[in-house]
Design an enzyme around this catalytic site. Sequence first.
Site, PDB file in Angstrom:
ATOM      1  N   GLY A 267      24.765  72.270 -17.038  1.00  0.00           N
ATOM      2  CA  GLY A 267      23.662  71.719 -17.805  1.00  0.00           C
ATOM      3  C   GLY A 267      22.705  72.809 -18.235  1.00  0.00           C
ATOM      4  O   GLY A 267      22.279  72.873 -19.385  1.00  0.00           O
ATOM      5  N   GLU A 270      19.173  78.866 -14.229  1.00  0.00           N
ATOM      6  CA  GLU A 270      17.811  79.316 -13.950  1.00  0.00           C
ATOM      7  C   GLU A 270      17.645  80.822 -13.922  1.00  0.00           C
ATOM      8  O   GLU A 270      16.741  81.324 -13.251  1.00  0.00           O
ATOM      9  CB  GLU A 270      17.353  78.726 -12.608  1.00  0.00           C
ATOM     10  CG  GLU A 270      17.999  79.340 -11.364  1.00  0.00           C
ATOM     11  CD  GLU A 270      19.265  78.638 -10.916  1.00  0.00           C
ATOM     12  OE1 GLU A 270      19.691  78.851  -9.773  1.00  0.00           O
ATOM     13  OE2 GLU A 270      19.838  77.867 -11.720  1.00  0.00           O
ATOM     14  N   ASN A 271      18.471  81.587 -14.628  1.00  0.00           N
ATOM     15  CA  ASN A 271      18.350  83.037 -14.621  1.00  0.00           C
ATOM     16  C   ASN A 271      16.884  83.458 -14.702  1.00  0.00           C
ATOM     17  O   ASN A 271      16.115  82.925 -15.488  1.00  0.00           O
ATOM     18  CB  ASN A 271      19.094  83.646 -15.811  1.00  0.00           C
ATOM     19  CG  ASN A 271      20.407  82.961 -16.089  1.00  0.00           C
ATOM     20  OD1 ASN A 271      21.343  83.078 -15.340  1.00  0.00           O
ATOM     21  ND2 ASN A 271      20.451  82.234 -17.195  1.00  0.00           N
ATOM     22  N   GLU A 304      15.010  73.694 -13.896  1.00  0.00           N
ATOM     23  CA  GLU A 304      15.294  75.131 -14.034  1.00  0.00           C
ATOM     24  C   GLU A 304      14.021  75.954 -13.857  1.00  0.00           C
ATOM     25  O   GLU A 304      14.065  77.050 -13.274  1.00  0.00           O
ATOM     26  CB  GLU A 304      15.947  75.411 -15.390  1.00  0.00           C
ATOM     27  CG  GLU A 304      17.222  74.627 -15.662  1.00  0.00           C
ATOM     28  CD  GLU A 304      18.262  74.728 -14.559  1.00  0.00           C
ATOM     29  OE1 GLU A 304      18.303  75.756 -13.857  1.00  0.00           O
ATOM     30  OE2 GLU A 304      19.040  73.777 -14.385  1.00  0.00           O
TER      31      GLU A 304
END
Length: 880
Positions: A267, A270-271, A304
Amino acid sequence: MRTNQPKTTYLKDYRVPDFLVDHVDLRFELYEDGARVHSTLSMRRNPESVDSRGALELDGDSLKLESVALDGDALDTAQYEDLGDLLVIADVPDAFELQVVTWIEPHNNTRLEGLYKSSGMFCTQCEAEGFRCITFFPDRPDVMARFRTRIEADKSSYPILLSNGNDIERGDLADGRHFVTWEDPFPKPCYLFALVAGDLVEKRDNFSTISGRDIDLRMYVEPRNSEKCEHAMDSLKRSMRWDEEVYGREYDLDIFMIVAVDDFNMGAMENKGLNIFNSSCVLASQETATDLAFQRIEAIVAHEYFHNWSGNRVTCRDWFQLSLKEGFTVFRDSQFSSDMGSPTVKRIEDVTLLRTAQFAEDGGPMAHPVRPASYMEISNFYTLTIYEKGAEVVRMIHTLLGPELFRKGSDLYFERHDGQAVTTDDFVKAMEDASGRDLSQFRLWYEQAGTPVLNISDRYDEQAGTYNLTVEQAIPDTPGQEDKRPQHIPFALGLLDGSGNDMPLKMADGDDDAPAERVLELTETSHTFEFNDVSERPVPSLLRQFSAPVRVTYPWTREQLQFLMSHDSDGFNRWDAGQRLAVDVISSLVGAPDKAEIEPRLVAAYRHLMSDPSLDQALVAKMLQLPSEAYLIELADSPDVQAIHRARERVLTHLAISLREDLLACYRRIDCTGVYELTPVAIAGRSLRNTALAWLLHIDDEEGRDLAVNQFREADNMTDRMGALRALVNSGFAADRDQVLEAFYQQFSDDPQVVEQWFSVQSSSPATGGLDQIRQLMAHEAFDWKNPNKVRSVIGVFAGQNLATFHAADGSGYRFLADQVSRLDDSNPQIAARLVTPLTRWKKFAPVHGDQMKAALEQIRDKQGLSRDVYEVVHKSLAG
């Protein structure tokens, strides 16, 4: 290297890394036919390693190694081994700098792991083990380093070059190329690395933090999507403010970026500072997204963003601890969504997913604890157990401690472990230390798989004025786990008197201020709770707000369930009583003669819901939705899918016929002609109105048909347009169905996300989702095997939602799915493995279905060159 005999990794074998990386310097040369990656690692031996004098081993996958240098000196091939999945250097000093150059081919990367191309742009997905597809590296979450990344590419084709952190340098190069250098000041594991290069439109905004810092907010999308960013940007700002107010977490970088990508296995990701999103999870406008899509986007953006602390600043030590970040963050985004909308509706939605899908996972061959003990392929453990059940475990801690102590615990957790890679035990320990509570037994929720069953009985002594409630807990056996210990379960309870009022729950003498609701704590296999001064036999309201992820069995009568539907002060249990009543009625008709009477209380209960304007319309809309076929199948032993389908259809038909005038009145009462708003009240109105319309079309009501056609033509938003389309598609009005489907596609054929909705409406419907029609959808010009969203919207929706057709008695649905999984396994094993899920519970079904499901699994098993991803799911399913 990929193999069809993967090894198993065990939590018990964990050991600290032999080498640590302090700094990573990356230079990417991006070209149309590939990418050259220059990696410089500042490394040292880990003093905590028991094998600190061993060789250096770096993970790799699908890399072409061009050169290796140690402290500036090139190594010849005799000084290292390139084993494909490992780069081994036997002789290295205690501290050194390693330079590695690799060549990769992003344009041929159909697995969508590592660096790949999507719609002409370069992008990455490194969680869980994608970074090894970019360069050789100790690819594990407990190796944390500071990253500096320089990206070089053709300026006209890729004017936007992004990576983690803050951009510190940019400039032009020869031959029309340019570069941008990014530096992330915070140590992170390589799974949080991100890179994007493309011709994208930039949308900017800003946010002022609680301490007065100005944060530059940026969204990057393809030009055609430039008008679909506002909702996601507003959601981001709401998330940032909420996290400051509720958890005291302030954003730490100067820039926060979001990029929308069409081809994405997940989906969103979250880098650190650069979140990459599946386009369907971030792009929205009134004309193209439904209310549910708007709400989903808000929740995913929040999820995120919240990871910046619960996942990035504090990350997981190893992949067995995945729920440390995912379960905690799902709980946080659920809290956020509840605060932004209807808390009761949000709770209903979360529990519906849990009871329908996660409970099924807990009862199947892939059952595993929230903290698994082993895995073959880590991508298979991005499951509902890790996410949703993991969130419920955190929610139970919140329930046991209360909001203030839970906040104290989360503050201690973030303070104590900032910049560290830790475990679920560390999280629970912070909660213990902050609250003074002993959560030793509670830790079993992380260790034991399966859904606990609470068998409840009660006794009322009118003469003594006492009410005794006995709760017995049991946890079914799951693969590899038997004879489980009782768990620590928070059990919220209320008791209703004959007028529907909450009774004071007095449990001891002197308990004069007894509350109307208590959270009982179950710790033994059996426990009896006694309540005093009970003036009449109560109706119990059990497990309020679904205070624990358990199954509850209690001998409610239909009269009691109808009573709870009408009077329970707990909105969730009010809904749940309606679901239980409907389940009881539908189940009683499975296999019964066609002339068997349908419970009249059900009609009366639904009529009351629609006629009472004082009720929360959002709750009414949820209560009017019958239990899904998937849930009914999950509740049944050896389910007869066709009989369940017929019984549910019969009940729905009976209700719609009996309530026709009420449905028409409900539809007309709700005015949706004004300005489109995303308020809870407006969303509830559209939901209720479209539910009424769907029920009318279910009985092919001519007046309902006219309303649906008119709504489709006049709708100024996707919620009402899709509501009318879905109602007509599921009706018997074939000519109208074909016309609206064609009109819808012609209007939105240039919008991939809307086309995915168009696919899903058809593949989920028994009227349009037969196998011949599914194959036609797969042959459609808009279908793309390389795009996971398209695959999910046709094949995934067919197997997961169109259950009567998928479970056809001749096994054709099973063979079809096996064929598609085998085909997809060659290009995208992650998605292929997830598509296998509907076949995995073959033992639950009677032999007429189970044997054919097993045969489909064996067909997949026998495929040559089966991926690790699919191998694990299939072999565990056949063994389980």
